[in-house]
Design a protein around this motif. Structure first.
Motif, PDB file in Angstrom:
ATOM      1  N   ASP A   1      -9.615  18.144  -2.807  1.00 50.15           N
ATOM      2  CA  ASP A   1      -9.048  18.788  -3.995  1.00 50.15           C
ATOM      3  C   ASP A   1      -9.391  17.918  -5.206  1.00 50.15           C
ATOM      4  O   ASP A   1      -8.790  16.851  -5.393  1.00 50.15           O
ATOM      5  CB  ASP A   1      -7.532  18.923  -3.819  1.00 50.15           C
ATOM      6  N   ASP A   2     -10.343  18.364  -6.006  1.00 43.88           N
ATOM      7  CA  ASP A   2     -10.808  17.561  -7.135  1.00 43.88           C
ATOM      8  C   ASP A   2      -9.690  17.271  -8.129  1.00 43.88           C
ATOM      9  O   ASP A   2      -9.673  16.205  -8.763  1.00 43.88           O
ATOM     10  CB  ASP A   2     -11.969  18.260  -7.846  1.00 43.88           C
ATOM     11  N   ALA A   3      -8.760  18.203  -8.270  1.00 47.71           N
ATOM     12  CA  ALA A   3      -7.659  18.000  -9.214  1.00 47.71           C
ATOM     13  C   ALA A   3      -6.761  16.849  -8.740  1.00 47.71           C
ATOM     14  O   ALA A   3      -6.323  16.024  -9.547  1.00 47.71           O
ATOM     15  CB  ALA A   3      -6.852  19.283  -9.376  1.00 47.71           C
ATOM     16  N   LYS A   4      -6.500  16.795  -7.448  1.00 45.98           N
ATOM     17  CA  LYS A   4      -5.688  15.700  -6.920  1.00 45.98           C
ATOM     18  C   LYS A   4      -6.415  14.366  -7.040  1.00 45.98           C
ATOM     19  O   LYS A   4      -5.809  13.331  -7.357  1.00 45.98           O
ATOM     20  CB  LYS A   4      -5.309  15.972  -5.462  1.00 45.98           C
ATOM     21  N   SER A   5      -7.722  14.390  -6.789  1.00 47.37           N
ATOM     22  CA  SER A   5      -8.494  13.153  -6.927  1.00 47.37           C
ATOM     23  C   SER A   5      -8.465  12.655  -8.365  1.00 47.37           C
ATOM     24  O   SER A   5      -8.301  11.448  -8.615  1.00 47.37           O
ATOM     25  CB  SER A   5      -9.943  13.379  -6.481  1.00 47.37           C
ATOM     26  N   ALA A   6      -8.613  13.578  -9.298  1.00 46.30           N
ATOM     27  CA  ALA A   6      -8.577  13.203 -10.712  1.00 46.30           C
ATOM     28  C   ALA A   6      -7.199  12.668 -11.097  1.00 46.30           C
ATOM     29  O   ALA A   6      -7.082  11.715 -11.881  1.00 46.30           O
ATOM     30  CB  ALA A   6      -8.944  14.402 -11.580  1.00 46.30           C
ATOM     31  N   LEU A   7      -6.153  13.274 -10.532  1.00 46.87           N
ATOM     32  CA  LEU A   7      -4.795  12.803 -10.799  1.00 46.87           C
ATOM     33  C   LEU A   7      -4.623  11.361 -10.309  1.00 46.87           C
ATOM     34  O   LEU A   7      -4.092  10.504 -11.018  1.00 46.87           O
ATOM     35  CB  LEU A   7      -3.783  13.707 -10.102  1.00 46.87           C
ATOM     36  N   ILE A   8      -5.079  11.096  -9.089  1.00 46.56           N
ATOM     37  CA  ILE A   8      -4.959   9.741  -8.539  1.00 46.56           C
ATOM     38  C   ILE A   8      -5.705   8.742  -9.409  1.00 46.56           C
ATOM     39  O   ILE A   8      -5.191   7.662  -9.733  1.00 46.56           O
ATOM     40  CB  ILE A   8      -5.474   9.704  -7.089  1.00 46.56           C
ATOM     41  N   ASP A   9      -6.914   9.102  -9.812  1.00 44.07           N
ATOM     42  CA  ASP A   9      -7.704   8.207 -10.667  1.00 44.07           C
ATOM     43  C   ASP A   9      -7.003   7.942 -11.994  1.00 44.07           C
ATOM     44  O   ASP A   9      -7.014   6.814 -12.506  1.00 44.07           O
ATOM     45  CB  ASP A   9      -9.094   8.800 -10.914  1.00 44.07           C
ATOM     46  N   SER A  10      -6.394   8.982 -12.556  1.00 40.79           N
ATOM     47  CA  SER A  10      -5.715   8.813 -13.848  1.00 40.79           C
ATOM     48  C   SER A  10      -4.475   7.940 -13.703  1.00 40.79           C
ATOM     49  O   SER A  10      -4.153   7.136 -14.596  1.00 40.79           O
ATOM     50  CB  SER A  10      -5.341  10.174 -14.445  1.00 40.79           C
ATOM     51  N   VAL A  11      -3.777   8.073 -12.568  1.00 38.95           N
ATOM     52  CA  VAL A  11      -2.600   7.231 -12.322  1.00 38.95           C
ATOM     53  C   VAL A  11      -3.026   5.766 -12.180  1.00 38.95           C
ATOM     54  O   VAL A  11      -2.380   4.862 -12.719  1.00 38.95           O
ATOM     55  CB  VAL A  11      -1.829   7.712 -11.074  1.00 38.95           C
ATOM     56  N   ILE A  12      -4.119   5.532 -11.452  1.00 38.96           N
ATOM     57  CA  ILE A  12      -4.617   4.158 -11.315  1.00 38.96           C
ATOM     58  C   ILE A  12      -4.916   3.568 -12.693  1.00 38.96           C
ATOM     59  O   ILE A  12      -4.514   2.430 -12.999  1.00 38.96           O
ATOM     60  CB  ILE A  12      -5.884   4.125 -10.425  1.00 38.96           C
ATOM     61  N   ALA A  13      -5.593   4.344 -13.535  1.00 41.89           N
ATOM     62  CA  ALA A  13      -5.929   3.858 -14.874  1.00 41.89           C
ATOM     63  C   ALA A  13      -4.672   3.588 -15.695  1.00 41.89           C
ATOM     64  O   ALA A  13      -4.567   2.565 -16.385  1.00 41.89           O
ATOM     65  CB  ALA A  13      -6.827   4.866 -15.576  1.00 41.89           C
ATOM     66  N   GLN A  14      -3.716   4.501 -15.628  1.00 40.18           N
ATOM     67  CA  GLN A  14      -2.478   4.349 -16.406  1.00 40.18           C
ATOM     68  C   GLN A  14      -1.683   3.131 -15.951  1.00 40.18           C
ATOM     69  O   GLN A  14      -1.163   2.366 -16.776  1.00 40.18           O
ATOM     70  CB  GLN A  14      -1.623   5.607 -16.273  1.00 40.18           C
TER      71      GLN A  14
ATOM     72  N   GLN B   1       0.834  -1.199   0.000  1.00 37.73           N
ATOM     73  CA  GLN B   1       0.000   0.000   0.000  1.00 37.73           C
ATOM     74  C   GLN B   1       0.869   1.250   0.000  1.00 37.73           C
ATOM     75  O   GLN B   1       1.992   1.236   0.522  1.00 37.73           O
ATOM     76  CB  GLN B   1      -0.902   0.051   1.237  1.00 37.73           C
ATOM     77  N   LEU B   2       0.317   2.329  -0.551  1.00 41.69           N
ATOM     78  CA  LEU B   2       0.901   3.648  -0.397  1.00 41.69           C
ATOM     79  C   LEU B   2      -0.224   4.636  -0.143  1.00 41.69           C
ATOM     80  O   LEU B   2      -1.393   4.370  -0.438  1.00 41.69           O
ATOM     81  CB  LEU B   2       1.739   4.051  -1.605  1.00 41.69           C
ATOM     82  N   ILE B   3       0.125   5.777   0.429  1.00 32.56           N
ATOM     83  CA  ILE B   3      -0.870   6.793   0.764  1.00 32.56           C
ATOM     84  C   ILE B   3      -0.501   8.104   0.084  1.00 32.56           C
ATOM     85  O   ILE B   3       0.686   8.437  -0.058  1.00 32.56           O
ATOM     86  CB  ILE B   3      -0.987   6.960   2.298  1.00 32.56           C
ATOM     87  N   TYR B   4      -1.540   8.850  -0.343  1.00 32.41           N
ATOM     88  CA  TYR B   4      -1.322  10.104  -1.063  1.00 32.41           C
ATOM     89  C   TYR B   4      -2.462  11.071  -0.721  1.00 32.41           C
ATOM     90  O   TYR B   4      -3.627  10.675  -0.655  1.00 32.41           O
ATOM     91  CB  TYR B   4      -1.295   9.840  -2.572  1.00 32.41           C
ATOM     92  N   PRO B   5      -2.163  12.358  -0.503  1.00 31.02           N
ATOM     93  CA  PRO B   5      -3.221  13.319  -0.155  1.00 31.02           C
ATOM     94  C   PRO B   5      -4.116  13.644  -1.349  1.00 31.02           C
ATOM     95  O   PRO B   5      -3.650  13.723  -2.481  1.00 31.02           O
ATOM     96  CB  PRO B   5      -2.443  14.572   0.268  1.00 31.02           C
ATOM     97  N   GLU B   6      -5.397  13.851  -1.070  1.00 32.97           N
ATOM     98  CA  GLU B   6      -6.286  14.403  -2.095  1.00 32.97           C
ATOM     99  C   GLU B   6      -7.096  15.565  -1.508  1.00 32.97           C
ATOM    100  O   GLU B   6      -8.277  15.718  -1.749  1.00 32.97           O
ATOM    101  CB  GLU B   6      -7.188  13.335  -2.710  1.00 32.97           C
ATOM    102  N   MET B   7      -6.381  16.406  -0.722  1.00 30.26           N
ATOM    103  CA  MET B   7      -6.998  17.589  -0.117  1.00 30.26           C
ATOM    104  C   MET B   7      -6.044  18.760  -0.252  1.00 30.26           C
ATOM    105  O   MET B   7      -4.857  18.598  -0.555  1.00 30.26           O
ATOM    106  CB  MET B   7      -7.286  17.325   1.362  1.00 30.26           C
ATOM    107  N   ASP B   8      -6.581  19.979   0.007  1.00 22.25           N
ATOM    108  CA  ASP B   8      -5.734  21.164  -0.022  1.00 22.25           C
ATOM    109  C   ASP B   8      -5.313  21.526   1.403  1.00 22.25           C
ATOM    110  O   ASP B   8      -5.578  20.787   2.355  1.00 22.25           O
ATOM    111  CB  ASP B   8      -6.449  22.333  -0.715  1.00 22.25           C
ATOM    112  N   ASP B   9      -4.663  22.677   1.554  1.00 14.01           N
ATOM    113  CA  ASP B   9      -4.136  23.075   2.863  1.00 14.01           C
ATOM    114  C   ASP B   9      -5.241  23.359   3.883  1.00 14.01           C
ATOM    115  O   ASP B   9      -4.989  23.363   5.092  1.00 14.01           O
ATOM    116  CB  ASP B   9      -3.250  24.317   2.725  1.00 14.01           C
ATOM    117  N   LYS B  10      -6.465  23.627   3.394  1.00 17.96           N
ATOM    118  CA  LYS B  10      -7.577  23.901   4.308  1.00 17.96           C
ATOM    119  C   LYS B  10      -8.337  22.641   4.692  1.00 17.96           C
ATOM    120  O   LYS B  10      -9.345  22.712   5.375  1.00 17.96           O
ATOM    121  CB  LYS B  10      -8.533  24.927   3.667  1.00 17.96           C
ATOM    122  N   TRP B  11      -7.851  21.494   4.215  1.00 18.04           N
ATOM    123  CA  TRP B  11      -8.491  20.193   4.448  1.00 18.04           C
ATOM    124  C   TRP B  11      -9.800  20.059   3.681  1.00 18.04           C
ATOM    125  O   TRP B  11     -10.722  19.372   4.111  1.00 18.04           O
ATOM    126  CB  TRP B  11      -8.679  19.906   5.936  1.00 18.04           C
TER     127      TRP B  11
END
Length: 355
Positions: A156-169, A143-153
């Protein structure tokens, strides 16, 4: 506090059990230091483990130094964490608090079953120790862990989309496998085989000099890679271990199990099937628990407080307790803590009965 114990209105609380990775260097000695009165409970766990040829948790907790090699493998970490969390649960002040529901993160689901009485003491250590020891001969994936939020907690939709795209790739690459394992507040935990995890680490931008962070001695929990583990668990852990809970439970899909509606066959099948093989949505579990049971506070069991942030982030996401962001959470906690982490010395005493 002029009310007497007899006429005091109890506060409603949801209790949350932690998963793997919360017994670290700072927690060494947790049982000996905070629960010297739980010797019989600990001895029963160790009796079971001796019969399995495993180290006693009293000895592990009593080591002079914390060891990744000794304290983090599942066959040791699972029983240690269960003992610490259950011991904390036993000490909650029931004259002040009414426990209206329980939930947990990942392995914390097994602990939640014990808290709620869906597993008795013998069944609880049986399930937790068996499932925690399944990969003693070699981890399946990681397992690995990665944030999908901004500094205000905020999510972050952009980070979520990035994670999803990495999973697909990653999954389009031969020999690689990667899956969402846990939705953990403002974080995503990913599970995969070694090739998939390495590729993901190369594709995800480095954040805070910490992420993507590999979780040491963690297998590919909550993913299809654990098909053999699920099958083995169902063979070794009979349905007869499971009972209707005395306290409502919220699982990793956000489903509620009550004393009135629980089908124990379905509970056994979920716990050793879907819960092992599919993503665990801890954020949803927390959201459902507070929306459905309207607690005055949430209590997060120890050891440690690695789950405090994800719980707060899950509550911020639904604006619970008036928490709109990290700043309002911090301000609210300073004024009147709505989340009490029993693994934190500064908050522990507010939740526990006086010994």
């Amino acid at each position: 506090m002029s009310q007497t114990t007899e006429n005091r209105v109890k506060e409603r609380v949801v209790v949350i059990a932690p998963g793997r990775g919360c017994y670290n260097k700072e927690e060494l000695g947790y049982l000996a230091r905070l629960h010297p009165d739980k010797q019989d409970f600990i001895a029963d766990i160790d009796s079971y483990r001796r019969a399995c040829g495993q180290s006693a948790i009293a000895a592990l907790d009593g080591e002079s130094k914390y060891s990744f090699k000794l304290h983090t493998p599942g066959e040791n970490a699972s029983a240690l964490i269960y003992a610490c969390a259950m011991a904390d649960f036993m000490d909650i002040d029931r004259e002040r608090f009414e426990i209206v529901a329980v939930t947990g993160n990942s392995m914390g689901w097994y602990i939640a079953l014990a808290l709620a009485g869906a597993l008795d003491a013998e069944g609880a250590i049986g399930v937790i120790n068996t499932m925690g020891s399944m990969m003693a001969d070699g981890l399946i994936g990681g397992q690995l862990i990665y944030p999908e939020m901004d500094d205000k907690w905020h999510k972050d939709d952009a980070k979520s989309a990035l994670i999803d795209s990495v999973i697909a790739q990653v999954n389009q690459t031969e020999g690689c496998a990667l899956f969402t394992s846990i939705f953990l507040g403002g974080y995503r935990v990913l599970a995969g085989n070694e090739a998939g995890l390495k590729l993901a680490e190369s594709l995800l931008p480095s954040l805070e000099d910490r992420y993507p962070m590999r979780l040491y001695n963690h297998g590919a929990f909550h993913s299809p890679l654990l098909g053999a583990i699920s099958e083995r668990g169902k063979r070794e852990l009979p349905e007869s271990l499971f009972r209707k809970p005395a306290i409502p439970m919220v699982d990793g899909r956000g489903q509620i199990w009550t004393q009135y509606s629980t089908d124990t066959h379905k509970l056994w099948d979920y716990t050793l099937g879907h819960q092992v093989l599919e993503p665990y949505d801890f954020s949803k579990a927390v959201a459902v628990a507070v929306k459905e049971f309207a607690p005055d506070r949430v209590l997060v069991l120890g050891p440690g407080n690695t789950l405090g942030g994800p719980v707060a982030q899950s509550l911020i996401d639904i604006n619970w307790f008036g928490w709109a962001d990290k700043a309002s959470f911090s301000a609210g906690q300073a004024e009147d803590p709505r989340m009490l982490a029993l693994g934190m010395e500064s908050q522990r005493s507010a939740a526990l009965k006086q010994k």
